[in-house]
Design an enzyme around this catalytic site. Structure first.
Site, PDB file in Angstrom:
ATOM      1  N   SER A   1       0.861  -1.053   0.036  1.00 33.47           N
ATOM      2  CA  SER A   1       0.011   0.153   0.264  1.00 33.47           C
ATOM      3  C   SER A   1       0.761   1.028   0.049  1.00 33.47           C
ATOM      4  O   SER A   1       2.198   1.253   0.398  1.00 33.47           O
ATOM      5  CB  SER A   1      -0.757   0.015   1.037  1.00 33.47           C
TER       6      SER A   1
ATOM      7  N   TYR B   1      -1.032  -0.179  10.458  1.00 30.22           N
ATOM      8  CA  TYR B   1      -1.389  -0.544   8.762  1.00 30.22           C
ATOM      9  C   TYR B   1      -0.134  -0.159   8.298  1.00 30.22           C
ATOM     10  O   TYR B   1       0.690  -0.796   7.498  1.00 30.22           O
ATOM     11  CB  TYR B   1      -2.580   0.145   8.271  1.00 30.22           C
TER      12      TYR B   1
END
Length: 178
Positions: A145, A158
């Site tokens: 990501s 995350y």
């Protein structure tokens, strides 16, 4: 690079984690329809059954397990039918984003669940499949990501998990690219 990978259909097999929705399900459909055999994994067995029925049991084999369970990973790999054992491509897609409150207020158990899923499970599965992938001159695709590089509010853990994936990907490429 994806068009070239998809053309490699001479009895090639891809194992795709997180294939019960999103990118994973789309990848499973794309590879199966391009002539690949697919081992589709995910936590939701009902969705895997639907995917296998849609694409054909001769083309797609579903393995329902949670990436956090190292024993379940072992069992799934050991239990693959002969026609699906020779993995040529691993697509590490399974992941989740939990504990998105500000870092000091985030739920630590959710952070741990995310690290166990996004990092520990990915590392374990990759390690288990590397001997086969190397022998078959296969490949690994790790889905990460932009959060790994940019971060953001509520993304502390995350971003850390995706950063770990990026570091592993770069180092693994240095080690086994030949």
């Amino acid at each position: 690079r994806c068009p070239e990978v998809l053309k490699m259909t001479n009895q090639k097999t891809a194992l795709i984690t997180g294939a019960t929705s999103g990118f994973g399900a789309a990848a499973a459909r794309k590879f199966a329809r391009s002539g690949w055999k697919v081992v589709a994994t995910g936590r939701r067995g009902d969705r895997l059954k639907t995917l296998c029925a849609e694409l054909g049991a001769d083309r797609v084999h579903g393995c329902a397990f949670d990436m956090r369970s190292l024993a379940a990973i072992d069992t799934a790999i050991a239990g693959l039918p002969a026609a699906f054992r020779d993995i040529d491509l691993l697509i590490n897609n399974a992941g989740l984003a939990l504990g998105t409150a500000p870092a000091q207020k985030a739920d630590l158990q959710q952070w741990q669940q995310m690290i166990e899923t996004n990092v520990t499970g990915l590392v374990t599965l990759t390690h288990k499949l590397l001997p086969t992938l190397i022998a078959r001159k296969g490949a690994v695709i790790n889905i990460s990501s932009v959060a790994a590089e940019k971060g953001g509010r509520g993304q502390t853990n995350y971003a850390a998990s995706k950063g770990a994936i990026n570091g592993m990907t770069r180092s693994l490429a240095c080690e086994v690219a030949a």
